[in-house]
Design a protein around this motif. Structure first.
Motif, PDB file in Angstrom:
ATOM      1  N   UNK A 152      -1.538   2.561  11.464  1.00  0.00           N
ATOM      2  CA  UNK A 152      -1.592   3.972  11.551  1.00  0.00           C
ATOM      3  C   UNK A 152      -0.452   4.813  11.145  1.00  0.00           C
ATOM      4  N   UNK A 153       0.471   4.154  10.569  1.00  0.00           N
ATOM      5  CA  UNK A 153       1.767   4.691  10.001  1.00  0.00           C
ATOM      6  C   UNK A 153       1.136   5.571   8.899  1.00  0.00           C
ATOM      7  N   UNK A 154       1.998   6.853   8.449  1.00  0.00           N
ATOM      8  CA  UNK A 154       1.714   7.496   7.431  1.00  0.00           C
ATOM      9  C   UNK A 154       2.637   7.247   6.072  1.00  0.00           C
TER      10      UNK A 154
ATOM     11  N   UNK B  40       9.452  -4.062   6.953  1.00  0.00           N
ATOM     12  CA  UNK B  40       9.173  -5.407   8.176  1.00  0.00           C
ATOM     13  C   UNK B  40       9.556  -4.644   9.229  1.00  0.00           C
ATOM     14  N   UNK B  41      10.408  -3.863   9.527  1.00  0.00           N
ATOM     15  CA  UNK B  41      11.074  -3.367  10.735  1.00  0.00           C
ATOM     16  C   UNK B  41      10.058  -2.317  11.062  1.00  0.00           C
TER      17      UNK B  41
ATOM     18  N   UNK C 286       6.781   6.062   6.802  1.00  0.00           N
ATOM     19  CA  UNK C 286       7.160   4.919   6.319  1.00  0.00           C
ATOM     20  C   UNK C 286       8.523   5.535   5.459  1.00  0.00           C
ATOM     21  N   UNK C 287       8.365   6.492   4.801  1.00  0.00           N
ATOM     22  CA  UNK C 287       9.408   7.045   3.736  1.00  0.00           C
ATOM     23  C   UNK C 287      10.894   7.443   4.844  1.00  0.00           C
TER      24      UNK C 287
ATOM     25  N   UNK D  54      14.308   5.990   0.300  1.00  0.00           N
ATOM     26  CA  UNK D  54      12.910   5.846  -0.274  1.00  0.00           C
ATOM     27  C   UNK D  54      12.041   7.136   0.217  1.00  0.00           C
ATOM     28  N   UNK D  55      11.535   7.947  -0.557  1.00  0.00           N
ATOM     29  CA  UNK D  55      10.964   9.372  -0.298  1.00  0.00           C
ATOM     30  C   UNK D  55       9.577   8.888  -0.409  1.00  0.00           C
TER      31      UNK D  55
END
Length: 126
Positions: free
Chosen positions: A15-17, A52-53, A21-22, A28-29
């Motif tokens: 459910x992460x966008x 991974x984290x 993640x960025x 990382x953008x």
């Protein structure tokens, strides 16, 4: 399974966008994360560790078959059954597999191949 497919499955399952993640990945953008998800770019080692984290999985799992266990097409019952199976010892897994294949009316060998038909049981002679 390719890394981009794995990342897409994990992103959907968690459910992460892309923005989430960025934020969790160094250097990382959102555009970079989107490129990883499309398969246009590959993350570096530090970025794989951070991914991974963010997903709560071992780093090696991003390059393995873990994502298939999180496939959203599977039912929750299938996920629960797979998790329970993996928690068993090898001996218990073999016994459970024998019972399950017998219930399903299939006969499978230990390596997942069709088992050879037996001509009867062998009795020990004294």
């Amino acid at each position: 399974m390719s890394l981009d497919t794995t990342l897409r499955l994990l992103t959907k399952a968690s459910g992460l966008s892309v923005t989430d993640l960025a934020t969790a990945i160094p250097r990382a953008g959102a555009a970079t994360v989107s490129a990883w998800l499309r398969g246009d770019k590959l993350p570096g080692r530090d970025q794989v560790d951070a991914l991974a984290r963010a997903f709560g999985v071992p780093a090696g799992a991003l390059l393995a078959d873990l994502a298939s266990t999180l496939d959203p097409a599977r039912t929750q019952g299938e996920h629960d059954l797979l998790a329970a199976y993996r928690a068993l010892s090898t001996k218990q897994q073999g016994a459970l597999l024998e019972v399950a294949t017998a219930m399903a009316g299939t006969k499978r060998g230990a390596a997942g191949k069709p088992a050879a038909k037996s001509s009867g049981s062998k009795k020990a002679r004294r």
